[in-house]
Structures are given as C-alpha cells and as structure tokens.
Design a protein around this motif. Structure first.
Motif, short mmCIF file in Angstrom:
data_model
loop_
_atom_site.label_atom_id
_atom_site.label_comp_id
_atom_site.label_asym_id
_atom_site.label_seq_id
_atom_site.Cartn_x
_atom_site.Cartn_y
_atom_site.Cartn_z
N ASP A 186 82.46 -80.06 60.31
CA ASP A 186 82.80 -81.37 60.87
C ASP A 186 82.13 -81.62 62.23
O ASP A 186 82.15 -82.73 62.75
CB ASP A 186 84.32 -81.49 61.08
N GLN A 189 92.62 -89.89 64.71
CA GLN A 189 91.27 -89.59 64.23
C GLN A 189 90.52 -88.75 65.24
O GLN A 189 90.62 -88.94 66.45
CB GLN A 189 90.53 -90.91 63.98
N GLU A 218 86.84 -86.64 66.52
CA GLU A 218 85.39 -86.42 66.44
C GLU A 218 85.08 -85.14 67.19
O GLU A 218 85.75 -84.81 68.19
CB GLU A 218 84.62 -87.59 67.06
N LYS A 241 86.46 -89.50 62.70
CA LYS A 241 86.01 -90.83 63.11
C LYS A 241 84.70 -91.17 62.41
O LYS A 241 83.86 -90.28 62.17
CB LYS A 241 85.77 -90.86 64.62
N THR A 242 84.50 -92.42 62.12
CA THR A 242 83.24 -92.89 61.56
C THR A 242 82.32 -93.34 62.70
O THR A 242 82.79 -93.55 63.82
CB THR A 242 83.50 -94.07 60.60
N PRO A 243 81.02 -93.49 62.43
CA PRO A 243 80.09 -93.84 63.53
C PRO A 243 80.44 -95.15 64.24
O PRO A 243 80.07 -95.34 65.40
CB PRO A 243 78.73 -93.96 62.82
N ASP A 244 81.18 -96.05 63.58
CA ASP A 244 81.56 -97.27 64.30
C ASP A 244 82.80 -97.06 65.16
O ASP A 244 83.23 -97.97 65.87
CB ASP A 244 81.77 -98.44 63.32
N GLN A 245 83.40 -95.87 65.08
CA GLN A 245 84.55 -95.56 65.93
C GLN A 245 84.17 -94.60 67.05
O GLN A 245 85.02 -94.21 67.85
CB GLN A 245 85.67 -94.94 65.09
N GLU A 262 77.15 -96.23 65.71
CA GLU A 262 76.52 -97.03 64.65
C GLU A 262 75.50 -97.99 65.25
O GLU A 262 74.35 -98.07 64.79
CB GLU A 262 77.62 -97.84 63.94
#
Lengths: 428, 428
Positions: free
Chosen positions: B223, B259, B261, B341-345, B398
């Motif tokens: 991760d 979430q 990262e 987390k996703t790249p937009d977060q 993102e």
C-alpha cells in the motif's frame, strides 16, 4: 472486567478543561485501547457558578475536595489544580484512600515527588506525572521505558516555552529582551508576572524531576543552579550568530562517576546541536545515553490539550495496571546517593564579552589573563564599541570564576559584560 | 520471584553484538530496574569458528535454531538475524513453544507483523518490535503509550539514515548524488548494493509498521507508494534552498475520515519544519496528533548499540510482564478496516522544475496550463539554462498527474525535469 472506570478531577482550568474534552471526545479510542470506558464523576472547582468552555453536569462540580477524594466510585484522581502545600495534602489523602493519582504539577513533584511516590507505593497505588515535564512530550516515559536499559549521561532541556519564545523573538527580529517579553505577554506566552519563567525557576523544577528520573538519584530543587534570561543582551545573540551559536535557556544535567550537576542558565548552543533549531514556545529534551547516543524529544511544552494528552497517557497506564491488578508496583527507589559535583568538576567551553580599553596590547593582556589560569582560547574577536569576545576551550567552572575576578581587576578591562557556557561544539 | 531470566539470541551480527554488550555491561541497571538479572543462554550463529568482537562462552553458540528456540531455560527469544521466510518460521515456532519474542526485523514486521502479533496473542506471549523502526528512537512506545489517548492524524519520518546522509552531503557540500553515494559507501553509511535504501523500500517497510500502529488499521507494504532518491538532482536542492526548502526522503502517512495514505518520496520540507534540520545519518519521526499538536522524536536510526538499546527496552517490558504475570495481553486488533485514499483525495503543495522554450510568453503559457486545471500558483521563477520553477498551492495528486501530462504535451515545455511535494509550509 469493569465496564467503566470513574475518575475525579481536582481543578478545571486550562489543563483540566483539556482533560475533560479528551475524555469526552476520545471515548471511542479509550474503549478500544482499554476495553472499558472512562468517565468523570466529580470535579473540584473554586467557583460553582463560573462560565465554562465545556458543558459539565453541574451536579458533578464541588468546592469540597473531600467530595472528589472520597467519592466511593472514583478510582483515579487527576490533579490539575496546581499549588503546593494544600495540593500535597489532597494527594496524600487520596493515596491513603487507595486512589491512584495522576498529576501535572511540576512545582509539587519537584519539591515533594519522592515523598509522594513513596506514599503511593506504600498504599499500593500508582502516582504518575508525565505531564509535569514538557507538557505534551512523552519524555518521562521516553526515559523510564524507552531508554530503560541504557546509562544516561546527560539531559539537556528547553523546558520553558516563555523564555524560548522571548529568545527566539530577540534572535529572529532583533528586538530587546524587554520588547520581546512585552510581546510574549500580549500573546499569552508570558504571565503578567513572568518571574518564575524568565528567572529560570520553572525550568529548574522540571530539571530536578528529569535529573532524578534519568540518573536514579535524589536531586532536590535547591541543588539546581539557576540563572534567568533577564540580562541576556541582544548584542550577545548577534555576536553568537557570527560564531555559529544560538542562545537558549538550557536546563542541563550531567552524571559522571556517581556525581551529578544540575543547572538552568542561558547557554550558547552550536547551531548543529539538535536543540538549537527548537523555536518559539516549543519545548524539547535532549538525552545522551552511553549506548543510544544522542536522542531528542520535541513538542508542545504547555497548553490545555497537549498537556491533557500527557495526563491521559498516564490515566490509561493507571487503568491498565488496575485491570491487570498490578497497581503500585512501579516505584523504584533511587539507586545512587546524591553527590553533587564541585565547581572544579564542572565546566565547558565559554564565551566572554568584555568592555576593554582600546590599546595596542589589549589582546595580549587579555590572552595573558586566560593563559595564566591555563584556560585555552579558541578565538578572540574585536567587536564595535571597544568590546572583545573571547571563546575558550573547555575550562572548569572554578577557573571560569577565577578568570572573571582577574578580568574585573585588570586595568585593560572596563567591565565583564557577559559570559555564557557553550554546548554542542563538535570536538575534533 | 525469579532471580534470573534467561534469553536466547537468534543472530550475533552488529545488533546482536550490541545486545550482548548491553546485557553484559548494564547488568546492574537491569537488576536495579527489574529486581532480577538477565543472562544469555544460547546464540544461533552461522559460523561457530568466526572471530567475534565479544567474548562469548563457546558452548552457548549453536548453528541449530532449535537449540535456542526449544532451550528449556530460555523464556525470551531476541531475533536479530534478519531475513524473512526462515525467520518467520523460527518466530512462529518460538511463540508456539511459549517463548516471548523481541525482534528488530522491519522487513519481517512490515510483511508479517499482523500474523505474528496474532500468533503471540494466541499463545499468551509478548511480541515486541521497538527496534524495527528508527533504531534507538523509542517511537513505537511514543505512539503506543505516550500518545495513546490522542487521535494521530499524520506521521512523517526520516527513517532511512543512508538517504538522509546522501541528501545532507549533496546539500551541504554541493556534490552530486553519485559522489555522495560513493562517500556514504566508503564511510559505511551505505551498503555495496544500496538499492533497498536509496530506492525507498527500507523506509517504506518502516512506514507500513508506523501507519498500522498510529492509525489502528491494517496497512500492507504494497500500500506504500514508493519513490527513491536516485534521480534527485543537485540543482533541485539548490533551487529549494533559494525557496527556503530542504530536500529529505520523507515517509508520509495521513489518516482522515477513515481513509489512509502512505508514501515514501523525496519531499521538500519548509526550513521551519522540525524534520528539516535532521542531518546526516540521523533519523526522526514527526507525529501530529489532534490534541497534542506537533511532536518529534529524534535519534540514531541504526547502529549496533543504539538498536540494542531499543531491543533491551522491549526485553525489559517483556520481563516485567512475565514477573507480573500479564504476558500476551498487549495485542489490540486493528480498529479500522483499511481504506486507501484515491489520488483525488491526496495532494499538497508542489514544486515543478521545467525545461522550457525561452520565449516572451513562456510564463503566460505555463501559468495557463496550471490555471486550466484550477491549480493555484504561489510563485514562478526563472532559473539559468532555460528552466523555470513553479511552486503551487495545494493541489490533489490527480490534478498534479494531469498537469504533468499537459506540460509534457505543451509546445513551450521541452521537459518536466522534476516535481516534488512540499510539506510544512505555514498556511496563512
């Protein structure tokens, strides 16, 4: 297993309010880590009617300490009221009533820590005091547990936020001590009466506690040699900068061959020393251990919530011990008899600023005075206003005191303007 | 009460030798703090005949792991042999044989930590791993105990000494990455094959362990998004200096709204950030908690004796638990399901260095590309060699990836030379 542990608060000022908030807001974390909840059942306050930042059940407030100390449901007393004599009595009573105690009270721990810890042990109770030194920084645990197997040799601390704020302002913004103090007072970083902070007493209390813990010897508050920052001149800070040095109010304690020294004084730190970059109201404690080498613990030295974090780490430890039925077993009596170092066993590198006669042979005369006492000179530099700065190699405090007397008597010296110990110079 | 606790060592390399020395030399401290002695009864080695720095009773040495693991007198196994699969088997066997385990093995803990901790719990044993992260710095305890009541939001670490040494050299002495690496290898701060260090994998392992601990969620090694320092150019460090930024290989983990990262990448730190002044081979872990605010733990990240200090702090904790009969009760299962987390977060402030066409409207064209993606620009500056530097306000990862694509396609841009996240900029 208990489903809930009840605690009582002595005091509901800034730190007490922080504790109240943490217990309310972080209940889930506490339940997850302890397997049971924590709730406040009684709170000693001065004024029942006072408006408060937090919503407290008014039936829990009391002005009678006995209501908290002898509350049948309460197992843990959190002391955040400050003060010494009366508070000491409350804690002794609480321990006798078999209540565990968590305190944030450095004044009390510096003066009566050993007595209170013994009382806790005799009553099978825990008495923890993480919050009494350096607010939110877990330094008591760091020394007691993290470095437990090591032999600690030196502890240095920036353990007073007010003075560090003032010195940082002076250094960064080239303002005088008086102006920096005024600003600190306006911003709430200094009290209306700042004596205990700027005079070094607050730092001395914390250093007494740290020295005791680090070296397992019974250091008392009066063993700490204290000098405040009231007479630190902007000029010294600026000259220090030219020499790669930063001025801090440093608590210093060293243990060698069974002998201890503890002091608090304005000290020049080499810019490469980890403590030199600790700015504003922040605190940090530097610990040098025989095996581990150099470590430093950095963070907020005060404030309601940071200090409450340290208190709650103790509360969690107390409750864990309760749940595991091992309370009151943490007391370890001091290992060493206290022997204080004498001035000929202390010392370091030193900085002197001297107001001198502007003569051809001034440098020679000054050097001769240092040489006569066998104090090595690392450098001498001239500065504006008929002043010179002398930086020495290591010298004992005894020699330093002697050289000051000689300098004051010398024709060529009008005045010894200032002198400071220097720490963190890399020996080549 | 037991008069003596016997331990076994798996491995006798640098760290194992440090543990051996500490147990020999600091026996008095251990007896004082534990009320009983600690002695080594059996040691697994590869070569019985090898010359050693320490005087070991030769009858204690063995090449058969079973001799240590199943030794009837040994209660605690100290694993300092490194490696993953075989070592995992040894530890699982030891736990089944009801031996407590202390390990310094970050590779193993990063990959199999959760499994091993569960196995320990099921067998009523302790498994501690303070030494697996940041050598002598008591950071595992700092987070687990010191900040136990707080909600940790962010952990940033300089947790690899080799890369910090290289970046410090580049920065201070204006040498290239290759030259700094070579010097680090000559001085023993970098391995002959430095891949795991300079590529960021070593730091990633430690960050996985820290993220798990700090956020009570099950982060896995895969991760962690990893980027090494191999392509960091001296030019970027020098430009950073002009901007008040210092380059470090930063392990970064953040937890928000359930979430998480985790990343390891070369990052520009504002010079006022506490991590920015951590130099040479030193390590430091910065922890930001909701209540406590900013804290930092600093010290030696490697080395035989410092790492041994961390191991011995665990050994002392294990033995205390044994003596109090509370072993194996420290395991707390993760509180949160892992959600990445996703790249937009994700995101932050960013630095870009672009090789551009030297035209009148270059600044305008470049600004337009950033504006088009709604990325705010804090400043643009021209640098020698037809290069410009763009520093942005906060932007999502993102958007950063999108802007890089657009920049690469733009006529005015010859090349995106580099881009780095910036941390520690004070928001006004």
């Amino acid at each position: 297993m208990k489903k809930n542990i009840s605690v009582g608060l002595l005091g509901l000022g800034t730190v007490g309010t922080g504790v109240f908030q943490l217990i309310e807001k972080h209940q889930e974390e506490l339940v997850h880590k302890l397997g049971c909840g924590v709730s406040i059942k009684s709170i000693l306050v001065c004024d029942l009617e006072k408006a408060r930042e937090v919503a407290v059940n008014p039936t829990y407030l009391t002005t009678n300490p006995e209501d908290v100390i002898n509350h049948p449901e309460i197992d843990v007393i959190i002391e955040v009221m400050g003060g010494i004599d009366e508070t000491r009595q409350h804690i002794l009573k609480a321990l006798k009533a078999r209540k565990h105690v968590v305190t944030a009270n450095k004044d009390l721990m510096a003066l009566h820590g050993t007595e209170l810890q013994k009382a806790a042990y005799q009553n099978g109770c825990d008495l923890f005091y993480e919050a009494s030194v350096a607010g939110g920084i877990p330094i008591v645990r760091g020394i007691a547990d993290g470095l437990v197997s090591d032999r600690i040799q030196k502890v240095m601390g920036i353990v007073n936020g007010t003075t560090n704020y003032i010195l940082t302002k002076m250094d960064d913004e080239r303002v005088s001590y008086q102006d920096a103090l005024k600003e600190a007072q306006e911003l709430g970083f200094a009290e209306a009466d700042p004596t205990a902070d700027v005079g070094g007493l607050d730092a001395a209390r914390k250093m007494a506690i740290l020295a005791r813990l680090a070296f397992s010897t019974s250091v008392d508050l009066e063993d700490v040699e204290v000098c405040g920052i009231e007479n630190v001149a902007l000029k010294d800070l600026q000259l220090g900068k030219q020499l790669g040095l930063t001025m801090k109010l440093v608590g210093f304690t060293h243990f060698q061959d069974g002998q201890v020294e503890v002091s608090v004084e304005p000290t020049f730190l080499s810019n490469v020393h980890p403590l030199a970059s600790v700015k504003n109201e922040n605190n940090a404690v530097y610990v040098n251990g025989e095996a581990v080498g150099e470590t430093m613990f950095y963070g907020p030295g005060a404030g309601g919530l940071p200090t409450a974090t340290a208190i709650m780490s103790d509360v969690v430890a107390v409750i864990k011990n309760m749940l595991l039925d091992i309370s009151g077993r943490q007391f370890i009596p001091p290992r060493f008899e206290k022997v204080l170092k004498t001035p000929d066993q202390r010392g370091g590198n030193y900085y002197f600023r001297l107001h001198v006669e502007d003569k051809v042979d001034t440098f020679t005369s000054i050097s001769a005075i240092f040489n006569h006492l066998a104090i090595g000179i690392e450098r001498i530099l001239q500065t504006p206003g008929d002043e010179i700065v002398v930086v020495t190699h290591e010298a004992t405090l005894e020699k330093v005191r002697n050289v000051i007397t000689r300098l004051q008597e010398a024709d060529v010296v009008k005045d010894v303007k200032s002198y400071f110990r220097i720490e963190g110079v890399v020996r080549k």
